[in-house]
Design a protein around this motif. Structure first.
Motif, PDB file in Angstrom:
ATOM      1  N   UNK A  76       0.819  -1.556  -0.238  1.00 32.57           N
ATOM      2  CA  UNK A  76       0.034  -0.075   0.379  1.00 32.57           C
ATOM      3  C   UNK A  76       0.606   0.673   0.275  1.00 32.57           C
ATOM      4  N   UNK A  77       1.967   1.141   1.324  1.00 30.78           N
ATOM      5  CA  UNK A  77       2.660   2.679   0.577  1.00 30.78           C
ATOM      6  C   UNK A  77       3.720   2.637  -0.356  1.00 30.78           C
ATOM      7  N   UNK A  78       3.790   1.155  -1.394  1.00 30.20           N
ATOM      8  CA  UNK A  78       4.219   1.668  -2.951  1.00 30.20           C
ATOM      9  C   UNK A  78       3.261   2.414  -3.643  1.00 30.20           C
ATOM     10  N   UNK A  79       2.353   1.859  -3.616  1.00 27.57           N
ATOM     11  CA  UNK A  79       1.450   2.466  -4.230  1.00 27.57           C
ATOM     12  C   UNK A  79       1.307   3.209  -4.095  1.00 27.57           C
ATOM     13  N   UNK A 101      -8.311  10.212  -1.287  1.00 31.57           N
ATOM     14  CA  UNK A 101      -8.935   9.472  -1.411  1.00 31.57           C
ATOM     15  C   UNK A 101      -9.531   8.752  -2.712  1.00 31.57           C
ATOM     16  N   UNK A 102      -8.515   7.971  -3.505  1.00 31.48           N
ATOM     17  CA  UNK A 102      -8.272   7.589  -4.461  1.00 31.48           C
ATOM     18  C   UNK A 102      -9.064   6.099  -4.081  1.00 31.48           C
ATOM     19  N   UNK A 103      -8.508   5.505  -3.035  1.00 30.21           N
ATOM     20  CA  UNK A 103      -9.293   3.721  -2.499  1.00 30.21           C
ATOM     21  C   UNK A 103      -8.606   2.992  -3.584  1.00 30.21           C
ATOM     22  N   UNK A 104      -7.386   2.812  -3.591  1.00 32.15           N
ATOM     23  CA  UNK A 104      -6.719   2.032  -4.866  1.00 32.15           C
ATOM     24  C   UNK A 104      -5.942   1.203  -2.924  1.00 32.15           C
ATOM     25  N   UNK A 105      -5.169   1.882  -1.825  1.00 32.20           N
ATOM     26  CA  UNK A 105      -4.396   0.918  -0.952  1.00 32.20           C
ATOM     27  C   UNK A 105      -5.429  -0.372  -0.461  1.00 32.20           C
ATOM     28  N   UNK A 106      -7.183  -0.188  -0.452  1.00 36.27           N
ATOM     29  CA  UNK A 106      -7.985  -1.523  -0.183  1.00 36.27           C
ATOM     30  C   UNK A 106      -7.538  -2.181  -1.477  1.00 36.27           C
ATOM     31  N   UNK A 107      -7.271  -2.282  -2.413  1.00 36.90           N
ATOM     32  CA  UNK A 107      -7.446  -3.111  -3.129  1.00 36.90           C
ATOM     33  C   UNK A 107      -6.328  -3.959  -3.908  1.00 36.90           C
ATOM     34  N   UNK A 108      -4.848  -3.085  -3.064  1.00 40.98           N
ATOM     35  CA  UNK A 108      -3.315  -3.863  -3.357  1.00 40.98           C
ATOM     36  C   UNK A 108      -3.135  -4.846  -2.274  1.00 40.98           C
ATOM     37  N   UNK A 109      -3.871  -4.132  -0.932  1.00 39.33           N
ATOM     38  CA  UNK A 109      -3.484  -4.672   0.491  1.00 39.33           C
ATOM     39  C   UNK A 109      -3.871  -6.700   0.175  1.00 39.33           C
ATOM     40  N   UNK A 110      -2.811  -7.537  -0.062  1.00 39.19           N
ATOM     41  CA  UNK A 110      -2.919  -8.791   0.237  1.00 39.19           C
ATOM     42  C   UNK A 110      -3.528  -9.594   1.366  1.00 39.19           C
ATOM     43  N   UNK A 111      -3.265  -8.671   2.445  1.00 35.15           N
ATOM     44  CA  UNK A 111      -3.155  -8.893   3.839  1.00 35.15           C
ATOM     45  C   UNK A 111      -5.318  -8.564   4.059  1.00 35.15           C
ATOM     46  N   UNK A 112      -5.864  -7.816   3.600  1.00 32.32           N
ATOM     47  CA  UNK A 112      -6.806  -7.083   3.610  1.00 32.32           C
ATOM     48  C   UNK A 112      -7.727  -6.137   5.305  1.00 32.32           C
ATOM     49  N   UNK A 113      -5.726  -5.976   5.033  1.00 29.56           N
ATOM     50  CA  UNK A 113      -5.734  -5.040   5.951  1.00 29.56           C
ATOM     51  C   UNK A 113      -6.397  -4.025   6.282  1.00 29.56           C
ATOM     52  N   UNK A 114      -7.261  -3.350   5.864  1.00 31.58           N
ATOM     53  CA  UNK A 114      -7.212  -1.439   5.328  1.00 31.58           C
ATOM     54  C   UNK A 114      -8.383  -2.307   4.173  1.00 31.58           C
ATOM     55  N   UNK A 115      -9.299  -1.484   4.775  1.00 34.96           N
ATOM     56  CA  UNK A 115     -11.002  -0.970   4.123  1.00 34.96           C
ATOM     57  C   UNK A 115     -11.325   0.862   4.047  1.00 34.96           C
ATOM     58  N   UNK A 116     -12.440   0.571   3.713  1.00 39.24           N
ATOM     59  CA  UNK A 116     -12.852   2.386   2.748  1.00 39.24           C
ATOM     60  C   UNK A 116     -13.519   3.094   3.849  1.00 39.24           C
ATOM     61  N   UNK A 117     -12.841   4.159   4.970  1.00 38.11           N
ATOM     62  CA  UNK A 117     -13.738   4.318   5.743  1.00 38.11           C
ATOM     63  C   UNK A 117     -14.109   5.961   5.009  1.00 38.11           C
TER      64      UNK A 117
END
Length: 283
Positions: A76-79, A101-117
């Motif tokens: 996510x940080x790299x993205x 607020x692009x919404x990309x980080x939840x999509x690239x996280x392989x561990x599903x550790x990020x959700x949209x708020x």
């Protein structure tokens, strides 16, 4: 018709022109909506003084981190182009003020550790000044997502013969977003060296977007050769000129809509509305 009124810099009289066009259109019997997309410094309501009907919040996506599920892979940080996410000593850090607020980080996280708020970044105020419908966007202090607030202003269900978009000054992302679905762009140009320079910057954006455009010269002194030469070179038509007028300056400084009291301003508005085919021309 959606008419976007823009300028290369602040202080050219863009809002004076936009509000005057809206008021004059109503006086001529047109249904009209005024959309203030200068969300960082909106001031159209100071002149129009509409009665507030309701306010709606503008939100954007903000990532919510689950540190327990995070593996520290750093995907996510790299993205994140804006460095709102950073992996430091194996811990993922979030800097909300940098997030776009692009919404990309939840999509690239392989561990599903990020959700949209969500996060409130601004508001849109809805009101009426007589029969003129008004919408104003306001970006909250410290927020950066002015394009998101602008999109919220432009996303409405009013049905008007004419929409006047009071765009933000400059030639950056807020301007581009304010020109969405514009049928025509009116560039307000101040015929000074600085005014013409900034006018040419915003003109490049409009040309890149392939939008039809024309020009109104404000504070004309009778010698507008710098502005006239720039318009001729760009193949732009000057629809009207507003003379540098002491009465007009005084009324504007007091927050008055001067179109009904200053003949030169009224004639300039009539010329613009007539040239664009939204009002009958006087013979």
């Amino acid at each position: 018709m959606r008419l976007a009124v823009v300028s290369g810099k602040g202080g050219t009289g863009k809002t004076t022109v936009a509000t005057s066009l809206a008021v004059r259109a109503v006086e001529l019997g047109l249904s009209c909506t005024y959309l203030d997309c200068d969300v960082e410094e909106p001031n159209g309501w100071l002149f129009l003084r509409p009665e507030l009907e309701h306010t709606s919040s503008v939100t954007r996506m903000l990532p919510v981190l689950d540190q327990a599920s995070c593996t520290g892979c750093g995907a996510c940080a790299a993205f994140c182009y804006y460095h709102a996410l950073m992996l430091l000593a194996g811990e993922l850090l979030l800097f909300p003020e940098l997030c776009h607020g692009c919404g990309g980080c939840p999509l690239v996280c392989p561990a599903n550790a990020i959700r949209e708020g969500s996060r409130v970044v601004g508001e849109v105020r809805h009101g009426r000044s007589g029969s003129l419908h008004c919408k104003e966007g306001r970006l909250l202090m410290g927020e950066v997502d002015s394009p998101g607030v602008i999109r919220a202003v432009l996303d409405h269900k009013e049905s008007s013969a004419l929409e006047i978009v009071d765009g933000p000054p400059g030639a950056a992302c807020p301007l581009v977003n304010s020109l969405k679905d514009a049928d025509h762009v009116l560039l307000v140009c101040e015929p000074t060296p600085f005014g013409v320079h900034d006018f040419q910057l915003v003109l490049r954006v409009i040309q890149e977007m392939e939008l039809p455009a024309s020009v109104l010269i404000n504070r004309s002194t009778g010698d507008d050769h710098l502005a006239d030469e720039a318009c001729a070179k760009a193949g732009l038509r000057v629809l009207a000129r507003i003379p540098d007028d002491a009465q007009l300056r005084s009324l504007v400084s007091q927050g008055e809509v001067a179109v009904s009291r200053v003949e030169s301003l009224r004639e300039a508005c009539d010329a613009v509305l007539c040239s664009l085919g939204v009002a009958a021309c006087k013979h």
